[in-house]
Write a protein that holds these residues in place. Sequence first.
Motif, PDB file in Angstrom:
ATOM      1  N   LEU A  17       0.834  -1.193   0.000  1.00  0.00           N
ATOM      2  CA  LEU A  17       0.000   0.000   0.000  1.00  0.00           C
ATOM      3  C   LEU A  17       0.869   1.242   0.000  1.00  0.00           C
ATOM      4  CD1 LEU A  17      -1.316  -2.223   2.212  1.00  0.00           C
ATOM      5  CD2 LEU A  17      -3.146  -0.545   2.181  1.00  0.00           C
ATOM      6  N   SER A  18       0.452   2.250  -0.776  1.00  0.00           N
ATOM      7  CA  SER A  18       1.073   3.568  -0.702  1.00  0.00           C
ATOM      8  C   SER A  18       0.065   4.524  -0.095  1.00  0.00           C
ATOM      9  CB  SER A  18       1.502   4.061  -2.083  1.00  0.00           C
ATOM     10  OG  SER A  18       0.381   4.256  -2.929  1.00  0.00           O
ATOM     11  N   GLU A  55       1.654   5.629  -7.018  1.00  0.00           N
ATOM     12  CA  GLU A  55       1.070   4.333  -7.346  1.00  0.00           C
ATOM     13  C   GLU A  55       2.121   3.248  -7.103  1.00  0.00           C
ATOM     14  OE1 GLU A  55      -2.076   3.604  -8.660  1.00  0.00           O
ATOM     15  OE2 GLU A  55      -2.683   5.689  -8.402  1.00  0.00           O
ATOM     16  N   VAL A  56       1.665   2.054  -6.654  1.00  0.00           N
ATOM     17  CA  VAL A  56       2.580   0.949  -6.400  1.00  0.00           C
ATOM     18  C   VAL A  56       2.355  -0.150  -7.432  1.00  0.00           C
ATOM     19  CG1 VAL A  56       2.912   1.376  -3.954  1.00  0.00           C
ATOM     20  CG2 VAL A  56       0.970  -0.003  -4.694  1.00  0.00           C
ATOM     21  N   LEU A  66       7.389   2.233  -6.699  1.00  0.00           N
ATOM     22  CA  LEU A  66       6.549   3.367  -6.328  1.00  0.00           C
ATOM     23  C   LEU A  66       6.808   4.463  -7.350  1.00  0.00           C
ATOM     24  CD1 LEU A  66       4.721   5.039  -4.408  1.00  0.00           C
ATOM     25  CD2 LEU A  66       6.799   5.647  -3.136  1.00  0.00           C
ATOM     26  N   ALA A  67       5.772   4.854  -8.058  1.00  0.00           N
ATOM     27  CA  ALA A  67       5.905   5.907  -9.068  1.00  0.00           C
ATOM     28  C   ALA A  67       4.909   7.005  -8.754  1.00  0.00           C
ATOM     29  CB  ALA A  67       5.667   5.356 -10.469  1.00  0.00           C
ATOM     30  N   GLY A  68       5.352   8.237  -8.785  1.00  0.00           N
ATOM     31  CA  GLY A  68       4.478   9.360  -8.490  1.00  0.00           C
ATOM     32  C   GLY A  68       5.136  10.664  -8.873  1.00  0.00           C
ATOM     33  N   ALA A  69       4.601  11.735  -8.343  1.00  0.00           N
ATOM     34  CA  ALA A  69       5.162  13.062  -8.587  1.00  0.00           C
ATOM     35  C   ALA A  69       5.392  13.732  -7.244  1.00  0.00           C
ATOM     36  CB  ALA A  69       4.219  13.905  -9.445  1.00  0.00           C
TER      37      ALA A  69
END
Length: 228
Positions: A17-18, A55-56, A66-69
């Motif tokens: 979970l993120s 997002e995971v 884990l990719a995000g901004a």
Amino acid sequence: MEIVTSMAQTPDGGFLLSAGYGPLPRPMALTKVNSNGGIQWSKVFNVGQNIWEGEVYVTPEGDFLLAGAKEYGGDREVVRIKLNPQGTVLSSWRYFGSEDLQMSPASMTQDGGMIIAGQMRIQFTSSNPFCLKLDNAGYVDWCKLYLKENTESVTAVRQTLDGGYILVGGEDQYQFSTDAHIYAIRTNQSGELMWTREYPTSVGLEAQKVEIEPTGEFLVSGDVYNNP
């Protein structure tokens, strides 16, 4: 307070979970639980002022992404963090950014890499869609900016059956306007533009997801917001 933004099932039957953690500016927490919901480990990433829309993903090898901004120095940048199943960080990448960069949930690609899309503003231009392709190690394969005026949002990106990509989003969706559209951008596997389409719609209708049918056709779904 934690706000869960994404969840993925892991090969051992547990979940990853993120979540946004704590008050603003909010870092990102990543938590691994077993099949019974017991916490196995938790990591907090405090890079920049705020990671949002993280997002995971689980890679074919069983590692976690884990990719995000994130916000850093007034700009928002794309970030990718890779961990092993024990929670050890294997790599951490920061990519380009702009003051008003926003990104849609990323998607894993057929070669084990990742495709990331969103919209960003370059100098004094209007906000335009972009697409960023990463390989399995996090290196940039290519990055494309598609000049399109009045882009309100890029909400989803998926790889197509032929190895290309489809981006969907909308423009003028939240304004009291009669010129609202859902749009689609189709590219080849190198990100080169193949075609764009616009579909007139009522104000307040937002495309959220795009799925690829077995026939190769695209199915777009979303939400409807009523103006007061």
